[in-house]
Design a protein around this motif. Sequence first.
Motif, short mmCIF file in Angstrom:
data_model
loop_
_atom_site.label_atom_id
_atom_site.label_comp_id
_atom_site.label_asym_id
_atom_site.label_seq_id
_atom_site.Cartn_x
_atom_site.Cartn_y
_atom_site.Cartn_z
N LEU A 212 0.82 -1.21 0.00
CA LEU A 212 0.00 0.00 0.00
C LEU A 212 0.86 1.26 0.00
O LEU A 212 0.58 2.21 -0.75
N VAL A 213 1.88 1.31 0.86
CA VAL A 213 2.67 2.54 0.94
C VAL A 213 3.50 2.76 -0.33
O VAL A 213 3.98 3.87 -0.56
N ARG A 214 3.66 1.72 -1.15
CA ARG A 214 4.39 1.88 -2.41
C ARG A 214 3.43 2.11 -3.58
O ARG A 214 3.87 2.26 -4.71
N ASN A 215 2.14 2.12 -3.29
CA ASN A 215 1.13 2.34 -4.33
C ASN A 215 0.96 3.84 -4.51
O ASN A 215 0.60 4.54 -3.57
N PRO A 216 1.20 4.38 -5.72
CA PRO A 216 1.13 5.84 -5.91
C PRO A 216 -0.27 6.41 -5.74
O PRO A 216 -0.43 7.62 -5.60
N GLN A 217 -1.31 5.57 -5.72
CA GLN A 217 -2.68 6.06 -5.57
C GLN A 217 -3.18 5.96 -4.13
O GLN A 217 -4.37 6.18 -3.88
N LEU A 218 -2.30 5.63 -3.19
CA LEU A 218 -2.73 5.57 -1.79
C LEU A 218 -3.08 6.98 -1.31
O LEU A 218 -2.22 7.87 -1.31
N PRO A 219 -4.33 7.24 -0.89
CA PRO A 219 -4.70 8.59 -0.43
C PRO A 219 -3.94 8.97 0.83
O PRO A 219 -3.68 8.13 1.70
N VAL A 220 -3.61 10.25 0.96
CA VAL A 220 -2.89 10.74 2.13
C VAL A 220 -3.67 10.46 3.40
O VAL A 220 -3.11 10.02 4.42
N ALA A 221 -4.99 10.70 3.36
CA ALA A 221 -5.80 10.49 4.56
C ALA A 221 -5.80 9.02 4.98
O ALA A 221 -5.75 8.71 6.18
N LEU A 222 -5.79 8.12 4.00
CA LEU A 222 -5.76 6.69 4.31
C LEU A 222 -4.41 6.30 4.89
O LEU A 222 -4.33 5.52 5.85
N PHE A 223 -3.34 6.85 4.33
CA PHE A 223 -2.01 6.57 4.87
C PHE A 223 -1.91 7.05 6.31
O PHE A 223 -1.38 6.35 7.18
N ARG A 224 -2.39 8.26 6.58
CA ARG A 224 -2.33 8.77 7.95
C ARG A 224 -3.11 7.87 8.90
O ARG A 224 -2.66 7.62 10.03
N ARG A 225 -4.26 7.38 8.46
CA ARG A 225 -5.05 6.52 9.32
C ARG A 225 -4.34 5.20 9.61
O ARG A 225 -4.38 4.68 10.72
#
Length: 353
Positions: A212-225
């Motif tokens: 997921l963290v290497r996926n360029p489409q991972l939303p910032v809000a989702l990463f923060r969560r």
Amino acid sequence: MSDWTPKLNPTVDLRRLPLNAEEGFVLSRLDGHTREKDLPALTGFPPDKLRDILARLVSQGALLPGTETASAVNTVRQAAPQEADHPAPSVDASDTEPLPEAEASDGSDDEASSADDVPEAVLGDFRKLFETRLHGLPEDQRAALAHGAEDPELSALCFDPVPAVIKAVLENSRVGLTHARLIARHHRNPVGLEALVARAAFASDTGVRRFLVRNPQLPVALFRRLWAMRRLMEHHKLTVDRDVPEQTRRTARELLRQRFSTGPSEEKVELILNTEGRALGALVGMPVDGKTTSLLCGRTYRSPMLVQNIARWSAAPPALIAHLLKQELVRRQPQLRMMLARHPNAPADAKRA
């Protein structure tokens, strides 16, 4: 079926083998530890059919031939003879050198690597199956198919770019971590990624998070969560991982600073020592609390790199600078003492010297 443990042949390029979909699917389920007799439960193939598939894979060179017995199969690493005969001495934690950054891992990356790396040839088979047989179907038909599909079609549908199809895959009773990791790695729509993370069992998986963290489409809000409460070392690793998109790395740097200001003292010390102070470059102006200072001052320092990086850290507490000036390493190396003496928090007598 036997206690033989099928293992991939590391000397053979699987991409050059004429594997069919069934053979590719079986290869994707092999982890080098699971015995032949346990594979029917993982693959869904009857024992007789699975035995034939394994025999074909051995004949093609994809698998190492062998007749391992149950006693030789062990998923727990056995101690080497020299380890058994000569147990490691106990080590005083306060007197140890920090691990080099590359060795300071908590093991999660290794765990993910061994668990989620499907051979590229097999990934190619799944992608080819999707592109040649499934992609041409109408979207609603693919979604309906995904609800009840079995492998290899189920794995192939993980390459679908439409979130509705991905949601249907996730609702399939046969979906597992292998499919979740394929979606995390290859799906490029934030809506589909949100649906994946909504499944707690998948969101907590090391392999899913790594992709997921290497996926360029991972939303910032989702990463923060996902990452807000991770350990400081995990945040730092993302900030220096070149496989992570710049947007995610930038957010990871922001989270690192936020977590450093509020995180446990033990994690702050772990971060500073295990990176030999390299992480301090991203923590300019971030002071530490009294407990962190006390823990740092309770160590013996033998790494010039660590001392140099602390000397460049403007927020280094006065007590830590004074402690470093007393270290044998610093007394033997005038350039280190000079760097510390020039620090704004250095004791007055050190500056005069």
